[in-house]
Design an enzyme around this catalytic site. Structure first.
Site, PDB file in Angstrom:
ATOM      1  N   TYR A  68     -12.717  48.475 -21.709  1.00 48.16           N
ATOM      2  CA  TYR A  68     -12.109  48.912 -20.449  1.00 48.16           C
ATOM      3  C   TYR A  68     -10.583  48.841 -20.533  1.00 48.16           C
ATOM      4  CZ  TYR A  68     -10.983  48.711 -15.423  1.00 48.16           C
ATOM      5  OH  TYR A  68     -10.454  48.936 -14.172  1.00 48.16           O
ATOM      6  N   LYS A  83      -7.982  51.988 -20.300  1.00 45.56           N
ATOM      7  CA  LYS A  83      -6.987  52.046 -19.243  1.00 45.56           C
ATOM      8  C   LYS A  83      -5.565  52.078 -19.811  1.00 45.56           C
ATOM      9  CE  LYS A  83      -9.546  52.186 -15.561  1.00 45.56           C
ATOM     10  NZ  LYS A  83      -9.622  53.465 -14.786  1.00 45.56           N
TER      11      LYS A  83
END
Length: 293
Positions: free
Chosen positions: A171, A175
């Protein structure tokens, strides 16, 4: 009263729940016509359902707004293309793209399966890139045809992508990639009248309620900044990253050149090490990684 997005057409991905839903409703409240994209997947990305997107469309229409649902997978070329096509075919234009879709498969790195890494990077990073690519192609064509373009893109990054986050390697990497994509797209698309920014939101949603139990601010607190960035009123603001939580907005300042040392000849490893340790004593201490003491 005329809203700041009156007559603008806005596509929001991942708009069936949480932050995306809040953004879609906020844009509609400011006069925008909204394409509500959501695959309707579970928190880990499994399955699909038309109910979340249809429900948000119904909410917008019940409040006197105009919206249409889109259930395509925006991490596929066909799904991303159809998102843009839905805006153009339904409302005749596209002015703003908000990329928000995502899910979590959190694991410590040594336990993170290859497939989970790929799935998270796919939905967050590829799912940001592909709609942007197709929207940009449309706006470029409009600009080259001599039609005025005042387009906006708001990408969703995260504090995890800016600072790192224990247990969220995939993640955080995705990002962080969104920040790089945002900066590049801002530079490439400026000539066509397109502004591209990113937000790192902090709010209590189904994605954060377990990992960051201390978050209590509702997603609606983030949406005003997103709506403004997606409006014509944000002219001149591009290539920026903002944190937004409750009543706080922070301009995030990324990599800048810090202390520097030079040598008239090639360093030896020992010399490089000594110089580096000296530089570190003069540099700012990095912000703490999420999830560390």
């Amino acid at each position: 009263m005329t809203g700041i997005c009156e007559n603008r057409v806005v596509a929001v991905t991942g708009a069936g729940r949480g932050l995306g839903r809040a953004h879609a409703l906020a844009f509609a409240a400011e006069g925008a016509k909204v394409v509500v994209n959501d695959l309707g997947a579970a928190l880990d990305g499994a399955g699909s359902s038309a109910a979340p997107a249809d429900g948000v469309v119904a909410e917008i229409r019940a409040r006197g707004g105009d919206a249409v649902a889109h259930g395509g997978d925006i991490a596929t070329a066909s799904g991303a293309a159809s998102l843009i096509a839905t805006a153009l075919e339904t409302f005749g234009r596209l002015d703003t793209l908000v990329s928000n879709a995502g899910f979590l498969r959190d694991r410590m790195l040594v336990n993170l399966a290859d497939d989970d890494w790929d799935a998270v990077v796919r939905v967050h990073l590829r799912g940001c890139f592909l709609p942007l690519k197709h929207a940009a192609a449309h706006w470029r064509a409009e600009a080259k045809a001599g039609r005025a373009v005042s387009a906006r893109v708001v990408n969703t990054t995260s504090g995890a992508g800016l600072l790192g986050s224990v247990g969220q390697g995939g993640y955080a990497a995705a990002k962080a990639g969104i920040v790089g994509l945002t900066l590049t797209a801002s530079a490439e698309l400026a000539r066509y009248g397109v502004q591209v920014n990113a937000i790192a939101p902090a709010a209590r949603t189904r994605m954060t309620e377990e990992t960051f139990a201390g978050l209590t601010a509702p997603p609606e607190d983030v949406s005003p900044l997103v709506v403004w960035l997606g409006s014509a009123g944000s002219t001149g603001v591009t290539g920026r990253v903002f944190e937004a939580e409750a009543g706080r907005i922070t301009v995030m300042e990324g990599w800048h050149a810090g202390p520097t040392a030079t040598s008239p000849s090639r360093w030896t490893p020992a010399e490089a090490g000594t110089a580096t340790r000296t530089l570190l004593t003069r540099s700012r201490t990095p912000s703490r990684v999420y999830g560390t003491a």
